[in-house]
Design a protein around this motif. Structure first.
Motif, PDB file in Angstrom:
ATOM      1  N   TYR A   1       4.056  -4.358   0.429  1.00 13.24           N
ATOM      2  CA  TYR A   1       2.822  -4.301  -0.360  1.00 13.24           C
ATOM      3  C   TYR A   1       3.055  -4.718  -1.810  1.00 13.24           C
ATOM      4  O   TYR A   1       2.295  -5.519  -2.367  1.00 13.24           O
ATOM      5  CB  TYR A   1       2.257  -2.890  -0.276  1.00 13.24           C
ATOM      6  N   LYS A   2       4.094  -4.203  -2.410  1.00 21.47           N
ATOM      7  CA  LYS A   2       4.305  -4.524  -3.831  1.00 21.47           C
ATOM      8  C   LYS A   2       4.624  -6.008  -4.035  1.00 21.47           C
ATOM      9  O   LYS A   2       4.251  -6.592  -5.051  1.00 21.47           O
ATOM     10  CB  LYS A   2       5.413  -3.653  -4.420  1.00 21.47           C
TER      11      LYS A   2
ATOM     12  N   LEU B   1       2.422  -2.635 -12.107  1.00 23.49           N
ATOM     13  CA  LEU B   1       1.548  -3.078 -11.023  1.00 23.49           C
ATOM     14  C   LEU B   1       0.252  -2.279 -11.038  1.00 23.49           C
ATOM     15  O   LEU B   1       0.260  -1.089 -11.337  1.00 23.49           O
ATOM     16  CB  LEU B   1       2.239  -2.865  -9.664  1.00 23.49           C
ATOM     17  N   PRO B   2      -0.863  -2.914 -10.710  1.00 22.54           N
ATOM     18  CA  PRO B   2      -2.127  -2.171 -10.612  1.00 22.54           C
ATOM     19  C   PRO B   2      -2.067  -1.176  -9.460  1.00 22.54           C
ATOM     20  O   PRO B   2      -1.276  -1.333  -8.528  1.00 22.54           O
ATOM     21  CB  PRO B   2      -3.162  -3.263 -10.342  1.00 22.54           C
TER      22      PRO B   2
ATOM     23  N   GLU C   1      -6.364  -5.489  -6.685  1.00 23.19           N
ATOM     24  CA  GLU C   1      -5.008  -4.939  -6.583  1.00 23.19           C
ATOM     25  C   GLU C   1      -3.976  -6.067  -6.469  1.00 23.19           C
ATOM     26  O   GLU C   1      -2.799  -5.842  -6.677  1.00 23.19           O
ATOM     27  CB  GLU C   1      -4.905  -3.971  -5.408  1.00 23.19           C
ATOM     28  N   PHE C   2      -4.463  -7.261  -6.096  1.00 26.87           N
ATOM     29  CA  PHE C   2      -3.575  -8.431  -6.003  1.00 26.87           C
ATOM     30  C   PHE C   2      -3.858  -9.314  -7.207  1.00 26.87           C
ATOM     31  O   PHE C   2      -4.836 -10.067  -7.214  1.00 26.87           O
ATOM     32  CB  PHE C   2      -3.826  -9.194  -4.710  1.00 26.87           C
ATOM     33  N   VAL C   3      -3.055  -9.193  -8.234  1.00 29.45           N
ATOM     34  CA  VAL C   3      -3.438  -9.787  -9.512  1.00 29.45           C
ATOM     35  C   VAL C   3      -2.221 -10.231 -10.313  1.00 29.45           C
ATOM     36  O   VAL C   3      -1.087  -9.954  -9.968  1.00 29.45           O
ATOM     37  CB  VAL C   3      -4.163  -8.760 -10.407  1.00 29.45           C
TER      38      VAL C   3
ATOM     39  N   CYS D   1      -6.186 -13.048  -8.457  1.00 26.60           N
ATOM     40  CA  CYS D   1      -5.234 -14.022  -7.912  1.00 26.60           C
ATOM     41  C   CYS D   1      -5.912 -15.220  -7.290  1.00 26.60           C
ATOM     42  O   CYS D   1      -5.285 -16.257  -7.105  1.00 26.60           O
ATOM     43  CB  CYS D   1      -4.332 -13.363  -6.877  1.00 26.60           C
TER      44      CYS D   1
ATOM     45  N   PRO E   1       0.715 -12.748  -4.578  1.00 24.62           N
ATOM     46  CA  PRO E   1      -0.254 -12.751  -3.474  1.00 24.62           C
ATOM     47  C   PRO E   1      -0.330 -14.116  -2.810  1.00 24.62           C
ATOM     48  O   PRO E   1      -0.034 -15.150  -3.436  1.00 24.62           O
ATOM     49  CB  PRO E   1      -1.586 -12.410  -4.169  1.00 24.62           C
TER      50      PRO E   1
ATOM     51  N   ARG F   1       3.405  -8.341  -2.146  1.00 22.34           N
ATOM     52  CA  ARG F   1       2.091  -8.982  -1.995  1.00 22.34           C
ATOM     53  C   ARG F   1       1.268  -8.806  -3.268  1.00 22.34           C
ATOM     54  O   ARG F   1       0.469  -9.683  -3.612  1.00 22.34           O
ATOM     55  CB  ARG F   1       1.353  -8.420  -0.788  1.00 22.34           C
ATOM     56  N   GLN F   2       1.457  -7.717  -3.970  1.00 22.90           N
ATOM     57  CA  GLN F   2       0.744  -7.547  -5.245  1.00 22.90           C
ATOM     58  C   GLN F   2       1.272  -8.513  -6.299  1.00 22.90           C
ATOM     59  O   GLN F   2       0.521  -9.072  -7.082  1.00 22.90           O
ATOM     60  CB  GLN F   2       0.921  -6.115  -5.749  1.00 22.90           C
ATOM     61  N   ARG F   3       2.597  -8.673  -6.331  1.00 25.30           N
ATOM     62  CA  ARG F   3       3.208  -9.523  -7.361  1.00 25.30           C
ATOM     63  C   ARG F   3       2.986 -11.002  -7.092  1.00 25.30           C
ATOM     64  O   ARG F   3       2.752 -11.792  -8.009  1.00 25.30           O
ATOM     65  CB  ARG F   3       4.721  -9.261  -7.430  1.00 25.30           C
TER      66      ARG F   3
ATOM     67  N   THR G   1     -12.447 -10.779  -3.967  1.00 25.66           N
ATOM     68  CA  THR G   1     -11.045 -10.448  -3.718  1.00 25.66           C
ATOM     69  C   THR G   1     -10.674  -9.141  -4.408  1.00 25.66           C
ATOM     70  O   THR G   1     -11.121  -8.864  -5.513  1.00 25.66           O
ATOM     71  CB  THR G   1     -10.154 -11.597  -4.223  1.00 25.66           C
TER      72      THR G   1
ATOM     73  N   ASP H   1      -3.689 -12.204   1.303  1.00 25.14           N
ATOM     74  CA  ASP H   1      -4.082 -11.132   0.396  1.00 25.14           C
ATOM     75  C   ASP H   1      -5.401 -11.456  -0.300  1.00 25.14           C
ATOM     76  O   ASP H   1      -6.279 -10.603  -0.429  1.00 25.14           O
ATOM     77  CB  ASP H   1      -2.956 -10.910  -0.609  1.00 25.14           C
TER      78      ASP H   1
END
Lengths: 391, 391, 391
Positions: free
Chosen positions: C284-285, A27-28, A63-65, A75, C291, C287-289, A60, C295
């Motif tokens: 959070y994680k 994860l970023p 970190e959300f990618v 994303c 989105p 939401r990262q994976r 955007t 987000d």
């Protein structure tokens, strides 16, 4: 700290550790370094990137990618960025669009070394070689990367502590403190000299006919090294190299990440996190009763030392030298020249000086004043000799 | 509130309670009083000090210290301060250093009285005697020091409440409220007069041929006293002195500490904390359904009353008088004279007026208007007579 | 957003939903809408009011009150206010006081429609009729009021998303996303046209000889409608009207409440809260994976899009049109004229265009370029025809 400030431009002329390698996996990671919003990530090929946080298209946060085989994809609309900021795809745009050729996303060069990710955030044409200090590969020692821990205060008051041997005799020998030996409670002879890598303090104590010389490094702009804080007479009779190398990386004016390496003799376990009193996690009343470095330094003037309120004394000679060294560096950059930056000669590692050394067979001089002079003389000789006997 | 502001300089001309004695024991206490960062502590000899928070040497907060036999020692480099700010030791400095003779750390005089620590934060040559009010040592009553509780609002809107008898008839008789009797729900005759100690409100109610006169004190700049809030007819037939004496000490413009004394007849237990509706700890919806003093006062204009948005009415006569009294004091200090400050005559305690008194044998006047006038006349006579029958 | 700002004055020219009816029951609700502190409540007669938060007398917040048979009463001194701001009682004032005739408390007109409370916060003489859109009463559909959920970002970046069909093909088809069908992953032909109610995007896809036309509405200043996000070929063969109507109501510059209606065919349950990825409650994680809208939109430039940092592309044509439409409205108000505001003709509901429609029997054109043109032509025809076949 921000780009364009005198101190920010100075700090940007050096490679800075930003995170440990193990923290950059699938994860970023969003980062705030030197006042900039950034994201670091490792793509599926293993390459690590450090990009501006916000997508250049519509803003955007990256970190959300989607982390991809090569680069990462925003994303929101799927733009794809390589680790160096090159825009690889802008889906939805016409086939003949030249948008991705005309635009580059902000990125900084990074490299990994012994478990830390380092970034260079300065002007491209001023990028120095990555500095390899002699302590990075000490025979007989293991190097362990330590994840950053953040102190809510300015970086300078943290770094000043590294050239302040006086506090050892008070703060670190308080009843209940751990990590330092009581031998440090005796006031040492304190001396400070510039070295090829920056400067050192020399903290010298007499123990009968033996003289214990303790040396700690400061390497500009924000690195220090210190030996194991233990009376070498009790366990050792000769040299000890630094147990820790630490960068104080400013996140912003009131937050500082301490990050770096610990080392331990092979076969022994190095400490992997912050030591006693090195963070704010203890109960408040315990921190009041047995304060540590965190409490003494973070609390200064509520987070940023106001120098106009200080009353510096003779014990602060090292702090003053350190401030002057940083000031010279800031002015060099302001004047368009290069700041002092330790570099290895002819491909060799950069020599540093941090050590514990015991010099035997030195009976006391006739008077206390003469003995003080004698101790300082021995201390300077130890530093001048460099690290010669690595046995 | 800060030093140098008109209101700050006015408030600094009075002794102010800062903490209870029992809260100053083995550990120092960090305080924020009148906008200043301070630390109070009791050394091992029992002496109490109030010092500037940050060490004059390098700025470490003196909440992290060693409390010593005499004074306290900064944790960072061991400087030792006496309770009056004198620097007793600067370890590490040369034997012939005169640093500690040339420098004094900021400190304010303190005294302890009946379980409270009071400080004087004004100019040294303007320090008044500590005011002993007649309610501090009432025969037959015990005095209990109440730890401060902090309201997130300006001090003035808290203090104005003390000269606002109208709110008793609404806020304090809401269904579910406790601590006040329903007798207060009837609107009283409200009157306000200046006294030798400041001012009072007089809240008078007819009960058949009896007249209940309820008097509360305001003593500038920020003290008030009030009687037990209960119909004296039900349990008592004569005088009742104040159940509480309260200071509203500004911590900053939007935080106010209420602190002071409660008193109870000997052999009965005084309330030791905030009463019903006196803090923000109740669930929000309960505070909506049964609001208390905290909710009505703290919520005013989000924390600081904006006088330009108010529409004062005849029920606010006491508030207006109180504001004028404080304004006169601020102007006096601005003009270089002394603000009104109640003082005892010839070593005697300062008389105050807060009481519940029932006057018997007063049949109603022929018309409501005449009876109103009669009630006000009786109220004023009660105050003019002072506290005469303490039986 | 505040009163007096160009955009604030523009937004105040429209009825805005502020809360659901079921949330305004026995207790008042404190609100922050368009930068103003307000309180809404329902008195015991059932009337709903929207008042300035702070009592005009001494400033106590009217969230702490007694809700009365008619109006609500401030807890501090009992002043009684009607739902329209009229002051009904000022207890404690003399019988001949004219205070309550001379003073009015700030209030905004409200109305309830299908479970939402709407307010008009603009100039009284500019109040428009409440707009009844044709989707408010669709035969065969139930309308469900959805409680507001707040996003910590500016309202405009939320609303822009409604005219951005490109993000469907990326954000909403990420592995793990729910609520959208994978059919959307294929890039559509995107077109944008102004309508009598505002504007629409037309997202057209070929499926063999059939053409799927997906239309979403934007109605200024801050309303959008979209169809069910599902391939109609799989389950349906004809029209689908919008599943949702949403207002993006600014609370302040960095907080936006999404509130509105969902609808479902009679006998089926409409979704009652935020959908997948529509809030920040997921870890959070995760939401990262995977989105979601929250987000992608909230994270833009940390909360407020900085347009100078954007690089708009051809996929942003709808966003640009939407910004221009709002800009025209702001300028109209600044110039003293009325902003475009959809209104029903002759008592009829205002037609809107959001729908899923499948057009059958359209074989592909000879070349991709010609087929693109054909698809766009069909899309425009669908919108031009309006909603004709509601069968």
């Amino acid at each position: 700290m921000g780009p364009g400030t005198p101190c920010g431009e100075y700090l940007r002329r050096f490679w800075q550790p930003i995170i440990t390698s193990v923290e950059v996996q699938d994860l970023p990671r969003r980062l705030h370094i030197l006042g900039e919003d950034l994201v670091t990530f490792r793509d599926k090929s293993g390459a690590v990137g450090l990009l501006e946080l916000y997508c250049p298209h519509r803003g955007t946060s990256l970190e959300f990618v989607l982390v991809c085989d090569k680069g990462l994809r925003c994303c929101y609309h799927g733009w794809l960025f390589d680790v160096d900021g090159k825009i690889l795809e802008t889906p939805g745009e016409p086939a003949d669009s030249t948008l991705k050729e005309r635009l580059y996303h902000g990125a900084y060069p990074v490299l990994e070394y012994s478990g830390l990710v380092f970034a260079y955030m300065g002007p491209a044409d001023k990028r120095p070689d990555f500095p390899i200090f002699d302590t990075f590969d000490l025979p007989g020692y293991d190097l362990v990367a330590i994840p950053g821990y953040v102190w809510p205060c300015n970086w300078l008051q943290v770094k000043e502590n590294s050239m302040d041997p006086a506090h050892l005799a008070f703060l670190h020998t308080l009843p209940g403190s751990t990590g330092f030996t009581v031998d440090l409670a005796a006031l040492g002879e304190w001396d400070f000299v510039e070295t090829s890598a920056g400067m050192v303090y020399i903290d010298t104590r007499r123990q009968g006919d033996r003289v214990w010389v303790r040396v700690a490094d400061f390497m500009p702009p924000n690195i220090h090294q210190f030996p194991p804080n233990a009376d070498p007479m009790a366990q050792r009779t000769s040299i000890n190299r630094p147990t820790a190398t630490r960068w104080a990386v400013p996140l912003d004016d009131t937050h500082t990440m301490q990050i770096g390496f610990n080392r331990a003799p092979e076969g022994r376990e190095a400490r992997r996190g912050a030591g006693f009193g090195q963070d704010g996690s203890r109960p408040y009343k315990e921190r009041q009763r047995i304060p540590g470095d965190y409490d003494a330094q973070v609390s200064i003037h509520g987070g940023i030392a106001r120098h106009s309120l200080e009353h510096l004394a003779s014990t602060d000679r090292g702090v003053i030298m350190l401030r002057n060294m940083i000031r010279r560096g800031i002015r060099a950059v302001q004047n368009g020249t290069d700041p002092m930056q330790p570099l290895g000669q002819g491909g060799k590692a950069i020599p540093t000086y941090s050590q514990d050394r015991v010099v035997l067979g030195i009976p006391p001089a006739p008077t206390p004043e003469e003995d003080s002079r004698l101790l300082r003389e021995i201390g300077r000789k130890v530093v001048a000799a460099g690290i010669v006997d690595r046995s």
